[in-house]
Design an enzyme around this catalytic site. Structure first.
Site, PDB file in Angstrom:
ATOM      1  NE  ARG A   1     -10.890  -1.521   3.539  1.00 25.77           N
ATOM      2  CZ  ARG A   1     -11.520  -1.710   4.686  1.00 25.77           C
ATOM      3  NH1 ARG A   1     -12.670  -2.342   4.724  1.00 25.77           N
ATOM      4  NH2 ARG A   1     -11.002  -1.273   5.820  1.00 25.77           N
TER       5      ARG A   1
ATOM      6  CE  LYS B   1      -6.987   8.292   8.133  1.00 25.95           C
ATOM      7  NZ  LYS B   1      -7.588   7.177   8.844  1.00 25.95           N
TER       8      LYS B   1
ATOM      9  CG  ASP C   1      -2.149   5.073   4.988  1.00 29.52           C
ATOM     10  OD1 ASP C   1      -1.989   4.030   5.649  1.00 29.52           O
ATOM     11  OD2 ASP C   1      -3.231   5.391   4.461  1.00 29.52           O
TER      12      ASP C   1
ATOM     13  CE  LYS D   1      -3.349   2.512   2.947  1.00 32.54           C
ATOM     14  NZ  LYS D   1      -4.266   2.441   4.110  1.00 32.54           N
TER      15      LYS D   1
ATOM     16  CG  ASP E   1     -10.215   7.040   6.642  1.00 40.85           C
ATOM     17  OD1 ASP E   1      -9.146   7.032   6.016  1.00 40.85           O
ATOM     18  OD2 ASP E   1     -10.300   7.207   7.875  1.00 40.85           O
TER      19      ASP E   1
ATOM     20  CG  ASP F   1      -5.870   7.659   4.658  1.00 36.40           C
ATOM     21  OD1 ASP F   1      -6.794   8.277   4.082  1.00 36.40           O
ATOM     22  OD2 ASP F   1      -6.044   6.611   5.311  1.00 36.40           O
TER      23      ASP F   1
ATOM     24  CD  GLU G   1      -6.874   4.999   2.405  1.00 33.68           C
ATOM     25  OE1 GLU G   1      -7.878   5.028   3.138  1.00 33.68           O
ATOM     26  OE2 GLU G   1      -5.721   4.794   2.838  1.00 33.68           O
TER      27      GLU G   1
HETATM   28  N1  BES Z   1      -4.545   4.257   6.894  1.00 35.41           N
HETATM   29  C1  BES Z   1      -5.681   3.918   7.660  1.00 35.41           C
HETATM   30  C2  BES Z   1      -5.414   2.874   8.735  1.00 35.41           C
HETATM   31  C3  BES Z   1      -4.529   3.289   9.883  1.00 35.41           C
HETATM   32  C4  BES Z   1      -5.077   3.712  11.052  1.00 35.41           C
HETATM   33  C5  BES Z   1      -3.174   3.159   9.788  1.00 35.41           C
HETATM   34  C6  BES Z   1      -4.274   4.035  12.116  1.00 35.41           C
HETATM   35  C7  BES Z   1      -2.351   3.504  10.844  1.00 35.41           C
HETATM   36  C8  BES Z   1      -2.907   3.926  12.013  1.00 35.41           C
HETATM   37  C9  BES Z   1      -6.791   3.346   6.760  1.00 35.41           C
HETATM   38  O1  BES Z   1      -6.814   3.814   5.460  1.00 35.41           O
HETATM   39  C10 BES Z   1      -8.095   3.710   7.388  1.00 35.41           C
HETATM   40  O2  BES Z   1      -8.364   4.866   7.477  1.00 35.41           O
HETATM   41  N2  BES Z   1      -8.849   2.699   7.810  1.00 35.41           N
HETATM   42  C11 BES Z   1     -10.080   2.918   8.471  1.00 35.41           C
HETATM   43  C12 BES Z   1     -11.071   1.927   7.921  1.00 35.41           C
HETATM   44  C13 BES Z   1     -12.490   2.196   8.336  1.00 35.41           C
HETATM   45  C14 BES Z   1     -13.020   3.427   7.647  1.00 35.41           C
HETATM   46  C15 BES Z   1     -13.336   0.996   7.983  1.00 35.41           C
HETATM   47  C16 BES Z   1      -9.878   2.712   9.957  1.00 35.41           C
HETATM   48  O3  BES Z   1      -9.119   1.814  10.328  1.00 35.41           O
HETATM   49  O4  BES Z   1     -10.431   3.461  10.743  1.00 35.41           O
HETATM   50 ZN    ZN Z   2      -4.980   4.509   4.712  1.00 42.18          ZN
HETATM   51 ZN    ZN Z   3      -7.965   5.615   5.271  1.00 46.75          ZN
END
Ligand code: BES
Ligand code: ZN
Ligand code: ZN
Length: 483
Positions: free
Chosen positions: A337, A263, A274, A251, A333, A256, A335
């Site tokens: 996947r 966020k 990220d 990734k 968010d 992000d 994104e």
């Molecule tokens: N990049 C984030 C995941 C992340 C969170 C990495 C904290 C490092 C530290 C990812 O893209 C994300 O935002 N995931 C969301 C998914 C949710 C919207 C289903 C998450 O984990 O909150």
């Molecule tokens: Zn992310």
């Molecule tokens: Zn995200």
């Protein structure tokens, strides 16, 4: 840092330098006049313990650093890697320029020697590329002292150097802020590395991504002024020993924000990390290019910036991925996947027989495993065991997570083939299930490194910031591949 192997005696070794001497718990005697320290209990050999001696008796070294190595039964290459890294960080603060470590008897095997070199380089690393003051501290020289060491140890030193320099390459790349490391800049960094190491590098730009039908990746990218890329790095052996073709997918979200599902601002600066999964794949390829295993390996790194610009995708949008499957975007968010599944579809089309992806994919994996273990998901027991074995040998802790079909229920939507999020619970698993739907029957492992890719605070053995996790595991997986 200049790295050498010395085969002299402990007394003659490391002239003028600081000599790190591991002390096991329960050892009754210590070299260089340190026995009273051991007898008094001041030096107990506990893991993490350090005691510095000046002008030690009977040593050519200017200083001796007694370093606790813990219990003999638990002392392994990872313990030594950490010991050397902590010792190097300690000595650096004292402005020491040259250090050495003494490895004797059964601690002088190839795995230990490589781990000692890795510890020195990983401990020495600082994420200070953008500091302009002159207070930067780094060791100039590091020596592994193995009295009467075998001839094969030179290769172990070299392997340790390649691995740790590649892991540090990943850390430096991951540490670049998002204004300086856009998707195009990440591609330029990969291309330069590929040129230096003799790898083939192809960068697919937006027109090509459109032609390939990568609607999931392009949907994420459309909210940013920065164009997306798919970086492809190819390593081909001269004489392959296997029909397998390993694909590494990482990734590469250079920042992000969350997009329209934005966020909270607190801690958002960490989302410059990220792209740690992508950076890990580039670092692993750098080492693979030098170690030259007899296995074909290709890395695929989809790079985008997830921004809430006026062209950004909205919740409720439906995109068509390269596989032909349609995806309803319920949260912009989620994104990672989306970009990964188009890269996975492309990796399959390129003939990869086995896949590993690494991604800072979910906050939920941090809730589940904290910052200690990487979450490991697999659709094949054999592939899971391959990766777990490699990770174990490299001291990178990974924990197998479930991937039952039942979790798929949460991704159902009446409007498209699949939704990009499930319910709140088991979020790391539904993210992995989403990927699995696109991987189909190719043996695959997914590594969720959201909790392990960077340190919020420095540790005795490692600076704050990116850790370079997964690089060593991936390189070992490729170099020790057996059908
Ligand atoms: N990049 C984030 C995941 C992340 C969170 C990495 C904290 C490092 C530290 C990812 O893209 C994300 O935002 N995931 C969301 C998914 C949710 C919207 C289903 C998450 O984990 O909150
Ligand atoms: Zn992310
Ligand atoms: Zn995200």
């Amino acid at each position: 840092m200049k790295i050498t192997l010395e085969r002299t005696s402990a007394e003659q070794a490391a002239r003028g330098a600081a000599l790190i001497v591991p002390v096991l718990e329960g050892e009754k005697e210590a070299r260089f006049g340190a026995t009273p320290l051991v007898e008094s209990g001041e030096v107990a050999g506990k893991s993490g313990e350090l005691a510095l001696l000046h002008s030690p008796a009977g040593a050519a070294a200017a200083r001796v650093l007694l370093a606790g190595a813990g219990k003999a039964a638990r002392f392994d290459a990872e313990e030594l890697r950490k010991l050397v890294a902590s010792a190097v960080r300690f000595l650096k603060k004292k402005k020491v320029q040259a250090a050495a470590v003494l490895l004797e008897a059964d601690r002088a095997g190839a795995e230990f020697v490589a781990a000692a070199v890795e510890g020195a380089l990983l401990g020495d690393f600082e994420p200070d590329q953008h500091k302009t003051d002159n207070d930067k501290r780094s060791l100039d020289a590091f020596t592994v002292v193995c009295p009467n060491g075998a001839a094969e140890l030179d290769a172990a030193v070299e392997r340790g150097r390649i691995l740790a320099e590649s892991q540090n390459f990943t850390r430096a790349l991951a540490n670049e802020p998002a204004n300086l490391l856009t998707p195009l800049k990440m591609a330029a960094a990969a291309r330069q590395m590929a040129q230096e190491q003799g790898l083939d590098c192809e960068v697919l730009e937006v027109g090509e991504l459109q032609r390939l039908g990568m609607g999931a990746l392009l949907g994420v990218a459309q909210g940013s002024a920065e164009p997306p890329v798919l970086i492809v790095l190819r390593y081909r052996p001269l004489r392959p020993a296997s029909m397998a073709h390993l694909g590494l997918v990482g990734k590469g979200v250079t920042f992000d924000t969350g997009g329209i599902s934005i966020k909270p601002s607190e801690g958002m600066e960490k989302m410059k990390y990220d792209m740690c999964g992508g950076a890990a794949m580039i670092g692993a390829m750098r080492a693979i290019a030098q170690l030259k295993p007899p296995l074909a390996v290709t890395a695929f790194i989809p790079c985008v910036e997830n921004m809430p610009g006026s062209r950004a995708q909205r919740p409720g949008d439906i995109v068509t991925s390269m596989s032909g499957k349609t995806v309803e975007i319920l949260n912009t968010d989620a994104e990672g996947r989306l970009i990964l599944v188009d890269a996975i579809a492309y990796a399959r089309k390129q003939g990869c027989t086995d896949l590993v992806d690494a991604a800072t994919l979910t906050g939920a994996i941090v809730v589940a495993l904290g910052h200690i273990h990487t979450g490991l998901f697999a659709n094949s027991d054999k592939m899971r065991d391959r990766v777990l074995h490699a990770a174990g040998a490299e001291g990178e802790r990974m924990w197998p997570m479930p991937l039952d079909e039942d979790y798929k229920e949460g991704l159902k939507t009446p409007f498209a083939d699949i939704a990009n999020i499930g319910s709140r619970w088991g979020g790391a698993i539904t993210a992995a299930i989403f990927l699995k739907e696109f991987v189909e029957d190719v043996p695959w492992v997914h590594l969720d490194i959201a909790g392990t890719a960077y340190l919020d605070d420095a540790k005795p053995n490692m600076a704050k910031g990116p850790t370079g996790v997964a690089v060593r595991t991936l390189v070992r997986l490729a170099t020790e591949w057996m059908d």
